[in-house]
Design a protein around this motif. Structure first.
Motif, short mmCIF file in Angstrom:
data_model
loop_
_atom_site.label_atom_id
_atom_site.label_comp_id
_atom_site.label_asym_id
_atom_site.label_seq_id
_atom_site.Cartn_x
_atom_site.Cartn_y
_atom_site.Cartn_z
N LEU A 199 3.24 8.45 -7.21
CA LEU A 199 2.77 7.20 -7.79
C LEU A 199 2.45 6.24 -6.64
CD1 LEU A 199 5.23 4.94 -7.50
CD2 LEU A 199 6.09 6.02 -9.56
N THR A 200 1.62 5.26 -6.92
CA THR A 200 1.20 4.32 -5.88
C THR A 200 1.55 2.90 -6.29
OG1 THR A 200 -1.02 4.07 -6.81
CG2 THR A 200 -0.68 5.81 -5.16
N THR A 201 1.69 2.04 -5.29
CA THR A 201 1.89 0.62 -5.52
C THR A 201 0.90 -0.17 -4.68
OG1 THR A 201 3.57 0.50 -3.76
CG2 THR A 201 4.35 0.89 -6.01
N SER A 202 0.50 -1.32 -5.18
CA SER A 202 -0.46 -2.15 -4.46
C SER A 202 -0.28 -3.60 -4.86
CB SER A 202 -1.90 -1.70 -4.76
OG SER A 202 -2.16 -1.77 -6.15
N GLY A 203 -0.75 -4.51 -3.99
CA GLY A 203 -0.67 -5.93 -4.29
C GLY A 203 -0.29 -6.74 -3.07
N SER A 204 0.07 -8.00 -3.31
CA SER A 204 0.49 -8.89 -2.23
C SER A 204 1.27 -10.06 -2.82
CB SER A 204 -0.74 -9.42 -1.46
OG SER A 204 -1.57 -10.19 -2.33
N GLY A 205 1.87 -10.86 -1.93
CA GLY A 205 2.66 -12.01 -2.39
C GLY A 205 3.80 -11.55 -3.27
N ASP A 206 3.83 -12.03 -4.51
CA ASP A 206 4.82 -11.54 -5.46
C ASP A 206 4.14 -10.88 -6.66
OD1 ASP A 206 3.77 -13.71 -6.74
OD2 ASP A 206 5.70 -14.67 -7.20
N SER A 207 2.89 -10.42 -6.45
CA SER A 207 2.11 -9.78 -7.51
C SER A 207 1.76 -8.34 -7.11
CB SER A 207 0.83 -10.58 -7.78
OG SER A 207 0.03 -9.96 -8.77
N TYR A 208 2.38 -7.37 -7.79
CA TYR A 208 2.17 -5.97 -7.48
C TYR A 208 1.97 -5.16 -8.75
CZ TYR A 208 3.84 -7.24 -2.85
OH TYR A 208 3.98 -7.85 -1.63
N LYS A 209 1.28 -4.03 -8.61
CA LYS A 209 1.09 -3.11 -9.73
C LYS A 209 1.44 -1.70 -9.29
CE LYS A 209 -2.47 -5.65 -12.27
NZ LYS A 209 -3.85 -5.60 -12.85
N ASN A 226 0.42 2.20 -9.81
CA ASN A 226 -0.76 2.99 -10.20
C ASN A 226 -1.94 2.11 -10.61
OD1 ASN A 226 0.62 5.32 -9.65
ND2 ASN A 226 0.99 5.89 -11.78
N GLY A 227 -1.96 0.89 -10.10
CA GLY A 227 -3.08 -0.01 -10.36
C GLY A 227 -3.14 -0.59 -11.75
N THR A 228 -2.17 -0.25 -12.62
CA THR A 228 -2.25 -0.69 -14.01
C THR A 228 -1.00 -1.41 -14.52
OG1 THR A 228 -1.47 1.48 -14.77
CG2 THR A 228 -3.86 1.17 -14.63
N ALA A 229 0.17 -1.00 -14.08
CA ALA A 229 1.42 -1.54 -14.62
C ALA A 229 1.98 -2.63 -13.70
CB ALA A 229 2.45 -0.43 -14.81
N PRO A 230 1.93 -3.90 -14.12
CA PRO A 230 2.45 -4.97 -13.27
C PRO A 230 3.97 -4.90 -13.11
CG PRO A 230 1.02 -5.83 -15.02
CD PRO A 230 1.34 -4.41 -15.36
N ILE A 231 4.44 -5.21 -11.91
CA ILE A 231 5.87 -5.36 -11.69
C ILE A 231 6.24 -6.78 -12.09
CG2 ILE A 231 7.70 -5.46 -9.94
CD1 ILE A 231 6.18 -3.31 -8.38
N THR A 232 7.04 -6.91 -13.14
CA THR A 232 7.39 -8.23 -13.65
C THR A 232 8.59 -8.83 -12.93
OG1 THR A 232 8.75 -7.28 -15.42
CG2 THR A 232 6.44 -7.69 -15.92
N CYS A 233 9.51 -7.98 -12.51
CA CYS A 233 10.65 -8.43 -11.72
C CYS A 233 11.09 -7.27 -10.84
CB CYS A 233 11.80 -8.90 -12.60
SG CYS A 233 13.22 -9.58 -11.67
N ASN A 266 0.86 -1.19 0.00
CA ASN A 266 0.00 0.00 0.00
C ASN A 266 0.89 1.23 0.00
OD1 ASN A 266 -2.35 1.57 0.16
ND2 ASN A 266 -2.37 1.51 2.40
N GLY A 267 1.70 1.36 -1.07
CA GLY A 267 2.71 2.41 -1.10
C GLY A 267 2.29 3.66 -1.84
N SER A 268 2.83 4.79 -1.41
CA SER A 268 2.63 6.07 -2.08
C SER A 268 3.95 6.82 -2.02
CB SER A 268 1.51 6.87 -1.41
OG SER A 268 1.33 8.13 -2.04
#
Length: 211
Positions: A170-180, A182-189, A159-161
């Motif tokens: 910009l914001t980050t969200s997610g859990s486990g090893d799956s994050y995005k 701004n809610g749209t761009a997945p973090i691939t690595c 739950n980052g800002s």
């Protein structure tokens, strides 16, 4: 003698009735104290990735050794490290076009959300070409991918800002090893270390709110 037998039989019958009742009281308590497999699995699946190593489905595409590997990227400054990764060639070209190479390489303890070549392809050839021609806008967009003076840890992503070099958040969200982002761009690595910055590869171009 008969009364004695009757009393003995009565005691035996009472004990026989009491035993199931006692077991019935104890059984739920034992069950409640034992965690179910499903609850254990759900807690582990939502755990944050380690702050000490890269994570994400795209990490498997990184070379295991030599140029572009995490072992080599950690030795170089962020833009120089990105040059070693073929999946970041379009980003490196854009950084050079915007004149940001020296400032990013000389920055200390920053985080770069680095769009992969696939992210640029998603934007489309026409939009990429227009962005590369407009140096002012290009610099603004690329600066929005950089969080200055902060190496963001994976544990901060849920739950980052964060304020970017461009000035917007910009914001980050997610859990486990799956994050995005701004809610749209997945973090691939994510959580790739370089000599002066953390790098998170993203499958999307991040646009500042004012663009």
């Amino acid at each position: 003698m008969k009364p004695t037998r009757i009393r003995t039989a009565g005691v035996t019958a009472v004990a026989a009735l009491a035993l199931p009742m006692t077991l019935g009281v104890l059984a739920p308590q034992a069950s409640a104290d034992t965690p179910s497999p499903s609850s254990s699995m759900s807690s582990s699946s939502s755990a944050s990735p380690s702050d000490n190593k890269p994570f994400g489905p795209g990490c498997s595409s990184l070379p295991s050794s030599g140029n572009g590997s995490t072992a080599e990227m950690v030795k170089a400054r962020v833009v120089t490290a990105a040059e070693q990764n073929p999946d970041l060639s379009m980003l490196v070209s854009a950084i050079k076009q915007a004149g940001l190479t020296d400032s990013l390489n000389n920055a200390k303890d920053s985080t770069v959300f680095a769009p992969t070549n696939a992210a640029f392809h998603k934007l489309g050839k026409a939009k990429v070409a227009a962005l590369l021609k407009d140096k002012v806008e290009l610099k603004k967009v690329l600066s929005y991918h950089v969080v200055e003076k902060k190496e963001i840890k994976p544990s901060e992503l849920a739950n980052g800002s964060f304020t970017t070099l461009e000035g917007s958040k910009l914001t980050t969200s997610g859990s486990g090893d799956s994050y995005k982002v701004n809610g749209t761009a997945p973090i691939t690595c994510g959580n790739i270390s370089t000599a002066n910055a953390k790098v998170y590869l993203v499958d999307g171009i991040l646009m500042p709110p004012s663009s």
